[in-house]
Design a protein around this motif. Sequence first.
Motif, PDB file in Angstrom:
ATOM      1  N   PRO A  40       8.341  67.898  30.347  1.00 13.04           N
ATOM      2  CA  PRO A  40       8.835  66.641  30.927  1.00 13.04           C
ATOM      3  C   PRO A  40       9.163  66.819  32.411  1.00 13.04           C
ATOM      4  O   PRO A  40       9.881  67.743  32.774  1.00 13.04           O
ATOM      5  CB  PRO A  40      10.115  66.355  30.129  1.00 13.04           C
ATOM      6  N   ARG A  41       8.624  65.933  33.205  1.00  7.35           N
ATOM      7  CA  ARG A  41       8.790  66.043  34.660  1.00  7.35           C
ATOM      8  C   ARG A  41      10.247  65.955  35.098  1.00  7.35           C
ATOM      9  O   ARG A  41      10.630  66.535  36.110  1.00  7.35           O
ATOM     10  CB  ARG A  41       7.973  64.945  35.345  1.00  7.35           C
ATOM     11  N   VAL A  42      11.061  65.247  34.329  1.00  9.83           N
ATOM     12  CA  VAL A  42      12.461  65.018  34.698  1.00  9.83           C
ATOM     13  C   VAL A  42      13.258  66.313  34.871  1.00  9.83           C
ATOM     14  O   VAL A  42      14.238  66.355  35.584  1.00  9.83           O
ATOM     15  CB  VAL A  42      13.136  64.057  33.673  1.00  9.83           C
ATOM     16  N   GLN A  43      12.804  67.386  34.229  1.00  9.69           N
ATOM     17  CA  GLN A  43      13.500  68.676  34.340  1.00  9.69           C
ATOM     18  C   GLN A  43      13.148  69.439  35.612  1.00  9.69           C
ATOM     19  O   GLN A  43      13.776  70.435  35.944  1.00  9.69           O
ATOM     20  CB  GLN A  43      13.104  69.612  33.177  1.00  9.69           C
ATOM     21  N   PHE A  44      12.111  68.988  36.336  1.00  9.50           N
ATOM     22  CA  PHE A  44      11.582  69.788  37.433  1.00  9.50           C
ATOM     23  C   PHE A  44      11.980  69.292  38.815  1.00  9.50           C
ATOM     24  O   PHE A  44      11.991  68.100  39.079  1.00  9.50           O
ATOM     25  CB  PHE A  44      10.053  69.876  37.341  1.00  9.50           C
ATOM     26  N   TYR A  45      12.289  70.261  39.655  1.00 10.60           N
ATOM     27  CA  TYR A  45      12.642  69.987  41.041  1.00 10.60           C
ATOM     28  C   TYR A  45      11.816  70.897  41.934  1.00 10.60           C
ATOM     29  O   TYR A  45      11.455  72.006  41.541  1.00 10.60           O
ATOM     30  CB  TYR A  45      14.134  70.247  41.288  1.00 10.60           C
ATOM     31  N   GLN A  46      11.526  70.426  43.128  1.00 10.26           N
ATOM     32  CA  GLN A  46      10.838  71.268  44.108  1.00 10.26           C
ATOM     33  C   GLN A  46      11.885  71.855  45.036  1.00 10.26           C
ATOM     34  O   GLN A  46      12.715  71.139  45.594  1.00 10.26           O
ATOM     35  CB  GLN A  46       9.840  70.416  44.900  1.00 10.26           C
ATOM     36  N   GLY A  47      11.849  73.181  45.161  1.00  6.86           N
ATOM     37  CA  GLY A  47      12.822  73.866  45.993  1.00  6.86           C
ATOM     38  C   GLY A  47      12.547  73.670  47.470  1.00  6.86           C
ATOM     39  O   GLY A  47      11.401  73.725  47.915  1.00  6.86           O
ATOM     40  N   GLN A  48      13.604  73.400  48.219  1.00  8.18           N
ATOM     41  CA  GLN A  48      13.517  73.338  49.670  1.00  8.18           C
ATOM     42  C   GLN A  48      14.497  74.386  50.216  1.00  8.18           C
ATOM     43  O   GLN A  48      14.824  75.347  49.541  1.00  8.18           O
ATOM     44  CB  GLN A  48      13.904  71.929  50.163  1.00  8.18           C
ATOM     45  N   THR A  49      14.927  74.232  51.445  1.00 12.01           N
ATOM     46  CA  THR A  49      16.092  74.946  51.965  1.00 12.01           C
ATOM     47  C   THR A  49      16.869  73.908  52.770  1.00 12.01           C
ATOM     48  O   THR A  49      16.306  72.858  53.102  1.00 12.01           O
ATOM     49  CB  THR A  49      15.695  76.143  52.887  1.00 12.01           C
ATOM     50  N   PRO A  50      18.134  74.115  53.074  1.00 10.99           N
ATOM     51  CA  PRO A  50      18.899  75.353  53.006  1.00 10.99           C
ATOM     52  C   PRO A  50      19.230  75.852  51.595  1.00 10.99           C
ATOM     53  O   PRO A  50      19.234  75.084  50.641  1.00 10.99           O
ATOM     54  CB  PRO A  50      20.210  75.005  53.730  1.00 10.99           C
ATOM     55  N   GLN A  51      19.512  77.166  51.559  1.00  7.59           N
ATOM     56  CA  GLN A  51      20.186  77.806  50.433  1.00  7.59           C
ATOM     57  C   GLN A  51      21.424  78.443  51.040  1.00  7.59           C
ATOM     58  O   GLN A  51      21.319  79.153  52.044  1.00  7.59           O
ATOM     59  CB  GLN A  51      19.297  78.872  49.798  1.00  7.59           C
ATOM     60  N   SER A  52      22.571  78.150  50.451  1.00 10.52           N
ATOM     61  CA  SER A  52      23.827  78.577  51.066  1.00 10.52           C
ATOM     62  C   SER A  52      24.679  79.374  50.100  1.00 10.52           C
ATOM     63  O   SER A  52      24.671  79.117  48.900  1.00 10.52           O
ATOM     64  CB  SER A  52      24.588  77.351  51.566  1.00 10.52           C
ATOM     65  N   PHE A  53      25.417  80.341  50.638  1.00  8.90           N
ATOM     66  CA  PHE A  53      26.187  81.250  49.781  1.00  8.90           C
ATOM     67  C   PHE A  53      27.219  82.017  50.597  1.00  8.90           C
ATOM     68  O   PHE A  53      27.112  82.106  51.827  1.00  8.90           O
ATOM     69  CB  PHE A  53      25.241  82.247  49.087  1.00  8.90           C
ATOM     70  N   PHE A  54      28.212  82.571  49.886  1.00 11.78           N
ATOM     71  CA  PHE A  54      29.184  83.452  50.525  1.00 11.78           C
ATOM     72  C   PHE A  54      28.488  84.785  50.798  1.00 11.78           C
ATOM     73  O   PHE A  54      27.926  85.398  49.887  1.00 11.78           O
ATOM     74  CB  PHE A  54      30.409  83.650  49.629  1.00 11.78           C
ATOM     75  N   ILE A  55      28.512  85.214  52.041  1.00 11.35           N
ATOM     76  CA  ILE A  55      27.737  86.383  52.481  1.00 11.35           C
ATOM     77  C   ILE A  55      28.091  87.659  51.717  1.00 11.35           C
ATOM     78  O   ILE A  55      27.213  88.359  51.223  1.00 11.35           O
ATOM     79  CB  ILE A  55      27.901  86.601  54.003  1.00 11.35           C
ATOM     80  N   THR A  56      29.393  87.939  51.615  1.00 13.29           N
ATOM     81  CA  THR A  56      29.828  89.176  50.954  1.00 13.29           C
ATOM     82  C   THR A  56      29.401  89.200  49.493  1.00 13.29           C
ATOM     83  O   THR A  56      28.911  90.218  48.995  1.00 13.29           O
ATOM     84  CB  THR A  56      31.362  89.336  51.067  1.00 13.29           C
ATOM     85  N   GLU A  57      29.575  88.073  48.804  1.00 11.16           N
ATOM     86  CA  GLU A  57      29.191  88.009  47.387  1.00 11.16           C
ATOM     87  C   GLU A  57      27.689  88.192  47.225  1.00 11.16           C
ATOM     88  O   GLU A  57      27.233  88.925  46.343  1.00 11.16           O
ATOM     89  CB  GLU A  57      29.621  86.681  46.750  1.00 11.16           C
ATOM     90  N   TYR A  58      26.916  87.546  48.082  1.00 15.05           N
ATOM     91  CA  TYR A  58      25.459  87.677  48.029  1.00 15.05           C
ATOM     92  C   TYR A  58      25.042  89.142  48.161  1.00 15.05           C
ATOM     93  O   TYR A  58      24.229  89.652  47.380  1.00 15.05           O
ATOM     94  CB  TYR A  58      24.794  86.831  49.122  1.00 15.05           C
ATOM     95  N   ARG A  59      25.615  89.831  49.117  1.00 15.35           N
ATOM     96  CA  ARG A  59      25.247  91.235  49.346  1.00 15.35           C
ATOM     97  C   ARG A  59      25.654  92.122  48.166  1.00 15.35           C
ATOM     98  O   ARG A  59      24.934  93.053  47.806  1.00 15.35           O
ATOM     99  CB  ARG A  59      25.877  91.742  50.636  1.00 15.35           C
ATOM    100  N   THR A  60      26.799  91.821  47.566  1.00 13.44           N
ATOM    101  CA  THR A  60      27.268  92.560  46.385  1.00 13.44           C
ATOM    102  C   THR A  60      26.303  92.365  45.221  1.00 13.44           C
ATOM    103  O   THR A  60      25.919  93.331  44.549  1.00 13.44           O
ATOM    104  CB  THR A  60      28.682  92.098  45.979  1.00 13.44           C
ATOM    105  N   LEU A  61      25.895  91.116  44.978  1.00  9.52           N
ATOM    106  CA  LEU A  61      24.968  90.808  43.888  1.00  9.52           C
ATOM    107  C   LEU A  61      23.601  91.430  44.143  1.00  9.52           C
ATOM    108  O   LEU A  61      22.994  91.990  43.228  1.00  9.52           O
ATOM    109  CB  LEU A  61      24.824  89.291  43.705  1.00  9.52           C
TER     110      LEU A  61
END
Length: 241
Positions: free
Chosen positions: A165-186
């Motif tokens: 079903p198409r309703v479940q689908f999204y096309q990814g764009q940017t921005p993508q945003s996050f806490f820097i320290t957490e991102y690096r830890t993950l």
Amino acid sequence: HSMNYAGILAGGSGTRMGKTTRPKQYFRLGASGKPVLIHTVEAFLANEDIARIVIACPKTWLEYTEVLVAENCSASELERIDVICGGTERSDSLEAICAHLETTVGLSDDDLLVSHDAVRPFVTQRIIADNIRLAREFGCTDTVVPATDTIVVSTGGQAIDDIPPRVQFYQGQTPQSFFITEYRTLFAQLSAQQRAELTDACKVYTLCGKPVRLVMGEYSNIKITTPHDMHVAESILAARE
């Protein structure tokens, strides 16, 4: 004091553009003849909540990019912009941006990175603001639009396996945003195999079982990767001007 930084990913070499002398982030756009990258940077300069903008570009284009930025930005704007060398992969460029911020301005746990494609020059102020607001609330965001086309699944590339079903689908764009320290830890927790299959920052969160909040993008927030995209971009810019 929590800060918001913008990371502009300009590491692409523009292979899908065909035979060209320069990557697509340097193509000139509109009546002003400003390069795509400058249009993108201007969107982030316009947001007062963004403390600094770090552009990660190919090493061979570093000086060119520095000159381009200097030519197109005022002295006060230049104080908010750094141009650095990106890496071979997207995740390498993101790490280069994070490391640069850490060494130059220092980082606290509640500092946010709004990472964005250099070749998406039509990002709106609303999209940027929603990224900052929702990333601060939920930890990580991905900008998307509902899929307009039906998505067809085929593992072999010859026949259809499934039409979900198409309703479940999204096309990814940017921005993508996050806490820097957490991102690096993950990111540090991922295996070599997991890192090899990374396409973007949000995948780091999903692989670690962390939620990623959707930010509604715009259909005009296009990624310029083909000659056809340049024609579309000219139309969007003309309509805006």
